[in-house]
Scaffold this motif. Structure first.
Motif, PDB file in Angstrom:
ATOM      1  N   SER A  12       0.941  -1.043   0.057  1.00 40.99           N
ATOM      2  CA  SER A  12       0.118  -0.087  -0.030  1.00 40.99           C
ATOM      3  C   SER A  12       0.890   1.333   0.095  1.00 40.99           C
ATOM      4  CB  SER A  12      -0.769  -0.177   1.417  1.00 40.99           C
ATOM      5  OG  SER A  12      -1.378   1.292   1.565  1.00 40.99           O
ATOM      6  N   GLU A  13       0.563   2.093  -0.752  1.00 50.11           N
ATOM      7  CA  GLU A  13       1.287   3.426  -0.799  1.00 50.11           C
ATOM      8  C   GLU A  13       1.629   3.985   0.606  1.00 50.11           C
ATOM      9  OE1 GLU A  13       0.855   6.736  -3.302  1.00 50.11           O
ATOM     10  OE2 GLU A  13       0.024   5.498  -5.060  1.00 50.11           O
ATOM     11  N   HIS A  17       6.506   1.838   2.266  1.00 50.95           N
ATOM     12  CA  HIS A  17       7.908   2.547   2.389  1.00 50.95           C
ATOM     13  C   HIS A  17       8.547   2.257   3.734  1.00 50.95           C
ATOM     14  CE1 HIS A  17      11.610   4.624   1.777  1.00 50.95           C
ATOM     15  NE2 HIS A  17      10.881   5.721   2.986  1.00 50.95           N
TER      16      HIS A  17
END
Length: 147
Positions: A12-13, A17
């Motif tokens: 998921s964005e 990260h």
């Protein structure tokens, strides 16, 4: 002694990260013996990673300054952290990035505690490399000098 750890990277964005950073941090700090990964399809798809590892000897662990929690900060350091967060928020709006993509809270905790005086001293902060220092180092030092 061999140990195991299960980590996840959510696809998921919003989460990918920071999850990748947590996994990379774990990999940096341990001697990896074996890893297995499986894609789990769920409400939020994620990679489940099973890691067999040993603790690295103290001599092989990079000596970088790291603070994991705001609880480790003094009242003065919490004020510095607050100013660093304001800078990060402003920078994230300017660059149209999520704030964590600039610096994680743990980076800001560490900066607030360590109080580097030069951009080069930021290399002593876990999570900072030449690239990040080029992008943000002088601004961070400026924030520290104005607190």
């Amino acid at each position: 002694m061999m140990k195991i750890k299960v980590l996840q990277i959510r696809i998921s964005e919003r989460f990918q990260h920071p999850d990748e950073c947590l996994v990379n941090d774990f990999l940096d700090r341990h001697e990896i013996i074996q890893m297995n990964a499986k894609l789990i399809e769920d409400e939020t798809n994620y990679w489940s990673i099973l890691i067999y590892y040993k603790n690295k000897s103290a001599s092989t662990v990079p000596q970088k300054f790291f603070v994991a929690s705001e609880k480790e900060l003094s009242e003065d350091e919490k004020l510095i952290f607050s100013e660093l967060r304001k800078w990060r928020m402003s920078k994230s709006k300017d660059l149209r990035l999520m704030p964590f993509m600039i610096c994680h809270n743990t980076h800001l905790f560490s900066i607030a505690k360590y109080k580097p005086q030069t951009a080069e001293e930021l290399l002593h902060i876990k999570g900072f490399n030449e690239s990040k220092i080029k992008k943000y180092g002088l601004e961070i030092i400026e924030v520290l000098q104005n607190v």
